[in-house]
Design an enzyme around this catalytic site. Structure first.
Site, PDB file in Angstrom:
ATOM      1  N   CYS B 404       6.223 -27.681  23.567  1.00 24.94           N
ATOM      2  CA  CYS B 404       6.016 -26.555  22.412  1.00 24.94           C
ATOM      3  C   CYS B 404       6.891 -26.990  21.439  1.00 24.94           C
ATOM      4  O   CYS B 404       6.343 -26.717  20.189  1.00 24.94           O
ATOM      5  CB  CYS B 404       6.272 -25.430  23.144  1.00 24.94           C
ATOM      6  SG  CYS B 404       7.982 -25.034  23.888  1.00 24.94           S
ATOM      7  N   HIS B 448      10.365 -21.496  25.300  1.00 28.75           N
ATOM      8  CA  HIS B 448       9.179 -21.609  24.115  1.00 28.75           C
ATOM      9  C   HIS B 448       9.774 -21.771  22.889  1.00 28.75           C
ATOM     10  O   HIS B 448      10.855 -21.257  22.750  1.00 28.75           O
ATOM     11  CB  HIS B 448       8.105 -20.351  24.576  1.00 28.75           C
ATOM     12  CG  HIS B 448       6.870 -21.005  24.039  1.00 28.75           C
ATOM     13  ND1 HIS B 448       6.145 -22.118  24.169  1.00 28.75           N
ATOM     14  CD2 HIS B 448       5.974 -20.069  23.141  1.00 28.75           C
ATOM     15  CE1 HIS B 448       4.909 -21.878  23.659  1.00 28.75           C
ATOM     16  NE2 HIS B 448       4.975 -20.934  23.006  1.00 28.75           N
ATOM     17  N   ASP B 464       1.346 -19.648  16.836  1.00 33.68           N
ATOM     18  CA  ASP B 464       1.860 -20.514  18.156  1.00 33.68           C
ATOM     19  C   ASP B 464       0.800 -21.703  18.305  1.00 33.68           C
ATOM     20  O   ASP B 464      -0.182 -21.432  18.768  1.00 33.68           O
ATOM     21  CB  ASP B 464       1.985 -19.653  19.199  1.00 33.68           C
ATOM     22  CG  ASP B 464       2.886 -20.327  20.428  1.00 33.68           C
ATOM     23  OD1 ASP B 464       2.911 -21.495  20.398  1.00 33.68           O
ATOM     24  OD2 ASP B 464       2.717 -19.741  21.611  1.00 33.68           O
TER      25      ASP B 464
END
Lengths: 317, 661
Positions: B404, B448, B464
């Site tokens: 991520c 994350h 995101d």
């Protein structure tokens, strides 16, 4: 350096000084006192550090353990008390000793219930015995006590103390006993003075003794023999120290009398008499003893010697 | 030093040192652990094989070396360094056990090691192990001072001691005043460093996400939001230096205005210590209830001091709410290093030339990520040295695989290069509900990173990129979302290709128990005290309430003390039978007219009997003689005791000559 400091601190914790500061607790007519030991103080310091650490870190596990250890510290005071209470002490009278020697008393400790460990019994603060009352809840020992002066050494109490189980606290108490021990005067060497009627002149005595006794042989030197008795010839001949031994010519006996001993100090005179009795006893010479108005007829043997020594130790008391 | 009695004295000390140190071996450095084990081994060797004990000089030099080593291998004066030092010094102290005093002090120091376990693990198992070592250490303390008491009765005695101490401990624990902030700074704890640090560079989140440790636990007081909305915002990063994202210096103002969202939710978070200042809250946190903490202007939650012990706080979040930008921050959200990553910059420049608005550029970037076939993986591999200066170029155009933070950092870089203000956010996504306790567990594996973009209305909006590439990540944990073979966990190596159902169940149950333990015991705080005491009608914020509590605590402690005294009575069978039978005999004699004075010994008593009751002498004499034997000879057997018993009970002084032996 550091070890001497540590031992000094440790001495303080075993001494009487600390003991005086601590409160006395009376339980059923028995007085108990307690005070922390050196380990107890270290443990307490550790608890303080742990508490500060727990507060600083706001750590509940830290609090939990600190409080557990403090509570165990607290409860150990009670268990230590339990280890000391309900102990009865009995004992036997000590055998007679000379002043300056150490007498020993047979002591028997009996717990009423529960096994006891590490019970320290003492008559003074220098001679202590640690006992475990496990076998039949009882234990026996001998306790030493220095006899300082002649007379009857009376012991009315025994100090009992214990730090079991954790060794962080000491409880103390005193158990009543009624023990005694006869203390003879310290023997002091000097010439033998025997009573002969009214005369009390030293030279006269000396002459009389030379006349009255025959040189009959040599014996190994014993403490208390006078220089006059020592057989210097044999010492010079490399045969060791020997004393001349005079056999009494007369079948009559000697009478040691207090008033015949030169000097003003009563204790000194009694000490001289004591040595005379011992010498006479060792040589098997029959002797009598006159102490003021008290007279012990000349005789021989261990019981006679004992009663003479007893008369000496009790004279004037 | 080598005699057998010495060995039996020092071995228990060695045992307790090893037992107390054992849980710390994983906390201190490998070198310290090895040295510790070597010293124990050498100590055993000196006990059994007569190896020489190191002298004072050797020990002094060794002690100094160990001190330096402990500090060096634990990053300075950290808690770990202190524990390592304590451990090593006690191991060294074992060579100094010349007198009883040394042993006792070593054992007392062991309590320090035991309690320092509080820094590392306060789970149920750890607490029980610690309690066991407290008992064992106490048993050793008793045994070495009183060797007549073997180790196992000493252990049961220390257990008895702890049992008696337990009520005191509970009362003290409940009423002792809690101070939320300590007296002074706490030494750092290395172990707590798991979790977000204050920087993010490529690979940091991926390595964090491989840890299974619990980050925090959450209880919702309102309906929980849907799983894909569980964006736990933590740190907001503004500065990028070409390699690493950092927080940067922003205005310390209060939280900015925000556009209202769809739904308000309230929840309570219990954060495991991570030695950082930020707290976590669902996007977008709008209100915070916690001591010494506040909402910063970028809506991140800050605490004045690093969270070094478990920390509890309540947050109110507004789902879908968006915060407004403040002008000085916009420049900060556009700054980039002057060089590096040329291909990415070119791409961004192309987008900005074509697009008319910020959101169009964002749309283009999203399309770019969708079409590039980038692989979502926990192990993207290292960046080659030639590309060290251009990590984003390497990721976007060469390796095309990343976690991520690769997606988020490169998106933020692209947007900034295209003149769209963007910032990086680090936190957690998702979490698992524990069916046992109706609470949520967020683990490090949920770590994350995502981007917040300033849209055309000057409002920060979450983008995101990870969920664009791997949409399943929004509803699954990273581990579950990543399906490649390199992710063979220890479970699959054991033959479980999927996490079996029972394992999840056991894990949930265990976490539930620990969570309750944490809630009731380990997080007991001033607010718990307040609510506990309010149940009995006492308000401890008033002086009067404090006086009442102190009074109640004193009464309770006194009562416990009294109960303890009552239970001091020993068991019946431990009573001294001999004196019991003897006193029956004496009572019978008393009734017959011969009383024994307390000072009278048995022999004198017998003489008295002979004088006063000649007729009873024949009966009494064997009893008295057996009593003397039992009491004073020290030889004691059960037959004698039984005989003594029957003689004393059959003794009838009233009637003459009816018992003949």
């Amino acid at each position: 350096m550091s070890t001497s400091v540590v031992s000094a601190i440790q001495q303080y914790f075993t001494s009487d000084r600390l003991h005086k500061f601590m409160p006395a607790i009376r339980i059923k007519t028995v007085t108990y006192r307690f005070h922390p030991t050196l380990y107890g103080v270290i443990f307490f310091g550790m608890l303080t550090a742990l508490l500060i650490g727990s507060i600083n870190h706001n750590n509940n596990l830290g609090y939990l353990l600190t409080f557990l250890l403090s509570s165990m510290f607290l409860v150990s005071i009670m268990l230590t008390y339990r280890n000391l209470r309900n102990i009865t002490v009995s004992g036997g009278n000590g055998r007679p000793v000379f002043a300056g020697q150490t007498t020993r008393f047979n002591i028997h400790l009996q717990a009423r219930e529960g096994k006891r460990y590490g019970v320290v019994a003492a008559l003074d603060h220098h001679h202590r015995q640690q006992l475990n009352l496990t076998h039949n809840l009882a234990a026996s020992t001998q306790l030493a006590l220095p006899a300082k002066s002649r007379g009857i050494l009376q012991v009315n109490r025994i100090f009992l103390s214990t730090s079991f189980p954790l060794g962080l606290f000491t409880w103390r108490t005193e158990a009543p006993v009624s023990l005694s021990c006869l203390v003879y005067p310290t023997p002091i060497a000097g010439p033998l003075h025997t009573e002969t009627g009214t005369g009390s002149d030293e030279d006269q005595h000396q002459q009389e003794r030379s006349k009255g006794k025959d040189f009959s042989g040599l014996l190994a030197y014993k403490p208390g023999d006078t220089p006059r008795q020592i057989h210097w010839k044999s010492l010079a001949g490399g045969k060791g120290l020997h004393s001349k031994f005079f056999e009494e010519q007369t079948s009559g006996s000697s009478l040691f009398s207090l008033q015949d001993i030169p000097g003003k100090d009563l204790e000194f005179k009694l000490s001289r008499l004591c040595q005379m009795i011992l010498t006479a006893d060792a040589r098997g010479i029959p002797f009598g003893l006159r102490l003021g108005s008290q007279l012990l007829e000349p005789s021989q043997g261990a019981p006679h010697t004992s009663s003479c020594l007893k008369a000496l130790s009790l004279y004037g008391q | 030093m080598n005699s057998h009695s010495d060995r039996s004295q020092t071995l228990p000390i060695l045992y307790t040192v090893i037992l107390c140190t054992l849980p710390h071996l994983i906390n201190i450095s490998v070198i310290a652990t090895l040295i510790c084990i070597c010293m124990w081994g050498y100590h055993l060797g000196s006990l059994y094989k007569g190896w020489p004990i190191p002298g004072l000089k050797v020990r002094t030099v060794l002690g100094t070396i160990l001190f330096i080593m402990a500090v060096l291998t634990h990053e300075g004066l950290t808690v770990e360094a202190f524990v390592a030092l304590l451990t090593l010094m006690i191991a060294l102290k074992l060579f100094e056990l010349k007198k009883l005093q040394d042993g006792v002090i070593a054992v007392i120091l062991c309590y320090f090691i035991i309690v320092s376990g509080m820094f590392f693990n306060d789970s149920i198992i750890a607490t029980f192990y610690i309690l066991f070592t407290v008992l064992f250490n106490t048993a050793v303390l008793i045994h070495i001072q009183y060797p007549e008491l073997q180790l196992s009765p000493a252990f049961s005695l220390s257990f008895q001691l702890a049992l008696r101490a337990f009520p005191f401990m509970i009362i003290l624990f409940l009423v002792f005043p809690r101070i939320q902030t300590g007296f002074w700074g706490r030494p750092e704890l290395l172990q707590n460093k798991t979790g977000f640090s204050d920087t993010i560079s490529l690979g940091t989140v991926a390595s964090l996400a491989q840890s299974d440790k619990v980050a925090f636990r959450v209880t919702f007081t309102s309906d929980p939001p849907p799983q894909d909305q569980l964006y736990w915002r933590g740190i907001v990063l503004w500065n990028f230096d070409g390699q690493t994202w950092k927080r940067g210096n922003r205005s310390r103002g209060a939280a900015s205005q925000f556009q209202k969202g769809t739904r308000k939710i309230r929840y309570n978070v219990t954060l495991e210590p991570h030695n950082q200042q930020w707290l976590f809250g669902i996007d977008l946190p709008t209100q915070l209830q916690a001591s010494w903490s506040w909402l910063r202007d970028d809506h991140s939650l800050y605490r004045r001091r690093p969270v070094s012990s478990r920390f509890n706080y309540t947050v109110e979040s507004y789902l879908g709410a968006r915060s407004q930008a403040r002008s000085p921050n916009i420049d900060l959200a556009l700054s980039l290093p002057s060089t590096g990553n040329p291909r990415a910059r070119d791409l961004a420049r192309q987008w900005s030339q074509v697009a008319g608005s910020r959101m169009e550029i964002v749309e283009k970037a999203i399309q770019f990520f969708k079409t590039q076939n980038i692989v979502y993986t926990l192990k993207p591999g290292a960046i080659p040295v030639s590309m060290q200066g251009d990590p984003i170029d390497y990721f976007l155009f060469s390796s095309r695989s990343g976690f991520c933070e690769h997606f988020a950092t490169s998106l933020a870089f692209l947007l900034r290069a295209a003149d769209v203000p963007a910032r990086l956010v680090g936190g957690y996504l998702g979490g698992a509900k524990n069916p046992m306790g109706d609470y949520w567990i967020i683990r490090q594996s949920d770590a994350h990173a995502w981007v917040e973009v300033l849209n055309d209305e000057n409002i920060w909006q979450r983008v995101d990129p990870t969920t664009i590439v791997a949409p399943e990540r929004a509803n699954l944990s990273a581990e579950q979302a990543i399906q490649d073979d390199t992710q063979a966990s220890w479970l699959s190596r054991l033959g479980f290709h999927e996490v079996p159902q029972w394992f999840t169940g056991v894990r949930n149950m265990w976490d539930f128990a620990n969570n309750k333990w944490n809630m009731w015991v380990m997080e007991y705080s001033i607010s718990s005290q307040r609510s506990l005491f309010s149940k009995i009608g006492i308000n401890i914020s008033l002086n009067k309430g404090i006086v009442q509590i102190v009074f109640i605590a004193a009464v309770l402690l006194g009562a416990t003390f009294f109960l303890n005294l009552v239970f001091l009575r020993p068991k019946k069978q431990e009573q001294d039978k001999v004196s019991q039978y003897w006193s029956t005999f004496c009572t019978k004699m008393q009734r017959a007219g011969v009383g024994r004075l307390p000072s009278q010994g048995p022999i004198l008593f017998l003489e008295k009997i002979k004088k006063q009751r000649q007729d009873l002498y024949d009966q009494a004499a064997p009893i008295v003689h057996l009593y003397i034997k039992l009491r004073f000879s020290g030889q004691y057997n059960d037959d004698d005791l039984a005989h003594f018993r029957s003689m004393t009970t059959n003794f009838r002084p009233g009637t003459q000559h009816d018992t003949t032996r």
